[in-house]
Design a protein around this motif. Structure first.
Motif, PDB file in Angstrom:
ATOM      1  N   VAL A   3      23.107  39.105  23.518  1.00 48.78           N
ATOM      2  CA  VAL A   3      24.009  39.791  22.603  1.00 48.78           C
ATOM      3  C   VAL A   3      23.425  41.137  22.166  1.00 48.78           C
ATOM      4  CG1 VAL A   3      23.190  38.624  20.501  1.00 48.78           C
ATOM      5  CG2 VAL A   3      25.535  39.515  20.610  1.00 48.78           C
ATOM      6  N   ASP A   4      22.122  41.215  21.978  1.00 47.52           N
ATOM      7  CA  ASP A   4      21.475  42.484  21.618  1.00 47.52           C
ATOM      8  C   ASP A   4      21.606  43.488  22.758  1.00 47.52           C
ATOM      9  OD1 ASP A   4      20.409  41.577  19.055  1.00 47.52           O
ATOM     10  OD2 ASP A   4      19.023  40.359  20.257  1.00 47.52           O
ATOM     11  N   PHE A   5      21.415  43.008  23.977  1.00 49.71           N
ATOM     12  CA  PHE A   5      21.543  43.869  25.150  1.00 49.71           C
ATOM     13  C   PHE A   5      22.975  44.376  25.283  1.00 49.71           C
ATOM     14  CE2 PHE A   5      21.934  44.322  29.877  1.00 49.71           C
ATOM     15  CZ  PHE A   5      21.135  45.449  29.978  1.00 49.71           C
ATOM     16  N   LEU A   6      23.940  43.507  25.090  1.00 48.77           N
ATOM     17  CA  LEU A   6      25.344  43.905  25.184  1.00 48.77           C
ATOM     18  C   LEU A   6      25.706  44.925  24.111  1.00 48.77           C
ATOM     19  CD1 LEU A   6      26.988  40.478  26.065  1.00 48.77           C
ATOM     20  CD2 LEU A   6      26.562  42.431  27.596  1.00 48.77           C
ATOM     21  N   ARG A   7      25.147  44.786  22.925  1.00 51.86           N
ATOM     22  CA  ARG A   7      25.362  45.780  21.858  1.00 51.86           C
ATOM     23  C   ARG A   7      24.809  47.144  22.275  1.00 51.86           C
ATOM     24  NH1 ARG A   7      23.435  41.657  17.410  1.00 51.86           N
ATOM     25  NH2 ARG A   7      25.427  40.681  16.917  1.00 51.86           N
ATOM     26  N   ALA A   8      23.629  47.129  22.870  1.00 48.24           N
ATOM     27  CA  ALA A   8      23.023  48.383  23.328  1.00 48.24           C
ATOM     28  C   ALA A   8      23.892  49.040  24.391  1.00 48.24           C
ATOM     29  CB  ALA A   8      21.620  48.115  23.870  1.00 48.24           C
ATOM     30  N   LEU A   9      24.382  48.249  25.333  1.00 46.67           N
ATOM     31  CA  LEU A   9      25.245  48.795  26.384  1.00 46.67           C
ATOM     32  C   LEU A   9      26.552  49.332  25.811  1.00 46.67           C
ATOM     33  CD1 LEU A   9      24.751  46.239  29.292  1.00 46.67           C
ATOM     34  CD2 LEU A   9      23.680  48.484  28.980  1.00 46.67           C
ATOM     35  N   ARG A  10      27.133  48.628  24.845  1.00 43.81           N
ATOM     36  CA  ARG A  10      28.376  49.080  24.216  1.00 43.81           C
ATOM     37  C   ARG A  10      28.142  50.419  23.512  1.00 43.81           C
ATOM     38  NH1 ARG A  10      29.347  45.486  20.252  1.00 43.81           N
ATOM     39  NH2 ARG A  10      29.615  43.889  21.831  1.00 43.81           N
ATOM     40  N   SER A  11      27.040  50.523  22.779  1.00 40.25           N
ATOM     41  CA  SER A  11      26.707  51.766  22.098  1.00 40.25           C
ATOM     42  C   SER A  11      26.528  52.902  23.102  1.00 40.25           C
ATOM     43  CB  SER A  11      25.419  51.579  21.277  1.00 40.25           C
ATOM     44  OG  SER A  11      24.982  52.800  20.759  1.00 40.25           O
ATOM     45  N   TYR A  12      25.830  52.621  24.175  1.00 40.20           N
ATOM     46  CA  TYR A  12      25.592  53.626  25.212  1.00 40.20           C
ATOM     47  C   TYR A  12      26.909  54.079  25.852  1.00 40.20           C
ATOM     48  CZ  TYR A  12      24.027  55.641  29.608  1.00 40.20           C
ATOM     49  OH  TYR A  12      23.843  56.483  30.670  1.00 40.20           O
ATOM     50  N   ALA A  13      27.809  53.142  26.111  1.00 38.18           N
ATOM     51  CA  ALA A  13      29.077  53.459  26.770  1.00 38.18           C
ATOM     52  C   ALA A  13      29.960  54.359  25.903  1.00 38.18           C
ATOM     53  CB  ALA A  13      29.816  52.165  27.108  1.00 38.18           C
ATOM     54  N   GLN A  14      29.750  54.353  24.608  1.00 39.23           N
ATOM     55  CA  GLN A  14      30.570  55.157  23.703  1.00 39.23           C
ATOM     56  C   GLN A  14      30.038  56.574  23.520  1.00 39.23           C
ATOM     57  OE1 GLN A  14      30.556  52.722  20.185  1.00 39.23           O
ATOM     58  NE2 GLN A  14      32.106  51.325  20.989  1.00 39.23           N
ATOM     59  N   ARG A  15      28.926  56.878  24.122  1.00 36.63           N
ATOM     60  CA  ARG A  15      28.301  58.195  23.938  1.00 36.63           C
ATOM     61  C   ARG A  15      28.795  59.189  24.984  1.00 36.63           C
ATOM     62  NH1 ARG A  15      22.126  56.431  22.418  1.00 36.63           N
ATOM     63  NH2 ARG A  15      22.740  54.745  21.013  1.00 36.63           N
ATOM     64  N   HIS A  16      28.764  60.445  24.582  1.00 37.51           N
ATOM     65  CA  HIS A  16      29.085  61.535  25.505  1.00 37.51           C
ATOM     66  C   HIS A  16      27.772  62.235  25.853  1.00 37.51           C
ATOM     67  CE1 HIS A  16      31.085  64.876  27.407  1.00 37.51           C
ATOM     68  NE2 HIS A  16      30.403  65.696  26.641  1.00 37.51           N
ATOM     69  N   ARG A  17      27.321  62.050  27.084  1.00 38.89           N
ATOM     70  CA  ARG A  17      26.026  62.609  27.482  1.00 38.89           C
ATOM     71  C   ARG A  17      26.177  64.080  27.867  1.00 38.89           C
ATOM     72  NH1 ARG A  17      22.278  59.203  30.882  1.00 38.89           N
ATOM     73  NH2 ARG A  17      20.853  60.504  29.751  1.00 38.89           N
ATOM     74  N   ARG A  18      25.274  64.902  27.335  1.00 38.80           N
ATOM     75  CA  ARG A  18      25.317  66.341  27.609  1.00 38.80           C
ATOM     76  C   ARG A  18      24.073  66.808  28.376  1.00 38.80           C
ATOM     77  NH1 ARG A  18      27.027  65.539  22.499  1.00 38.80           N
ATOM     78  NH2 ARG A  18      25.066  66.188  21.599  1.00 38.80           N
ATOM     79  N   PHE A  19      23.082  65.951  28.540  1.00 39.19           N
ATOM     80  CA  PHE A  19      21.880  66.271  29.305  1.00 39.19           C
ATOM     81  C   PHE A  19      21.241  67.571  28.864  1.00 39.19           C
ATOM     82  CE2 PHE A  19      24.455  63.476  31.915  1.00 39.19           C
ATOM     83  CZ  PHE A  19      23.545  62.484  32.214  1.00 39.19           C
ATOM     84  N   GLY A  20      21.126  67.765  27.554  1.00 31.30           N
ATOM     85  CA  GLY A  20      20.442  68.930  27.010  1.00 31.30           C
ATOM     86  C   GLY A  20      21.317  70.148  26.879  1.00 31.30           C
ATOM     87  N   ALA A  21      22.566  70.086  27.313  1.00 31.34           N
ATOM     88  CA  ALA A  21      23.452  71.261  27.235  1.00 31.34           C
ATOM     89  C   ALA A  21      24.122  71.357  25.876  1.00 31.34           C
ATOM     90  CB  ALA A  21      24.529  71.162  28.313  1.00 31.34           C
TER      91      ALA A  21
END
Length: 142
Positions: A124-142
């Motif tokens: 469940v902790d891992f799934l929470r981490a993945l859910r949080s990650y999936a909601q992010r908009h990655r900009r790779f430093g831009a």
């Protein structure tokens, strides 16, 4: 088809363990579906120093020009050379610091902090981490 790699300073580990580590790496070197990296006796600062020494030795031997050293070359000289940088770093135990783990490699990683300690980290902790990650908009430093 799992490839096993070990990162960290091996010389401080028992010789028998070093042999087993080398054997595992050799036997799984051709596997390409998944790579599992195990960090033993690992510290990111030491890893960066060792990479710098390796490149400095190449310069001193005349096999490498100092101005030829770039980020890709430094990345390749690290323990994790040839492996993609992590997209997500999960930090357990409520700590909000890296603790000397993969400092170079995590420059563009997303971080997830959770209160669970590593031995108690559950699916469940891992799934929470993945859910949080999936909601992010990655900009790779831009």
């Amino acid at each position: 088809q799992v490839r096993v790699r070990f990162i960290g300073e091996r010389s401080g580990l028992p010789r028998g363990l070093q042999r087993v580590m080398g054997l595992m790496e050799n036997r799984t070197a051709g596997n390409n579906k998944l790579t599992v990296q195990v960090a033993l006796n690992y510290g990111a600062r030491k890893e960066i120093v060792m990479a710098a020494r390796s490149l400095a030795a190449e310069v001193a031997a005349g096999r490498l020009a100092p101005d030829a050293i770039d980020e890709a070359m430094v990345s390749g000289a690290l323990d994790t050379g040839g492996i993609s940088d992590p997209d997500l770093v999960i930090r357990t135990s409520g700590e909000q610091r890296l603790g000397g783990f993969m400092l170079w490699q995590s420059a563009n990683s997303e971080f997830y902090f959770c209160e669970a300690y590593w031995p108690d980290f559950r699916k469940v902790d891992f799934l929470r981490a993945l859910r949080s990650y999936a909601q992010r908009h990655r900009r790779f430093g831009a």
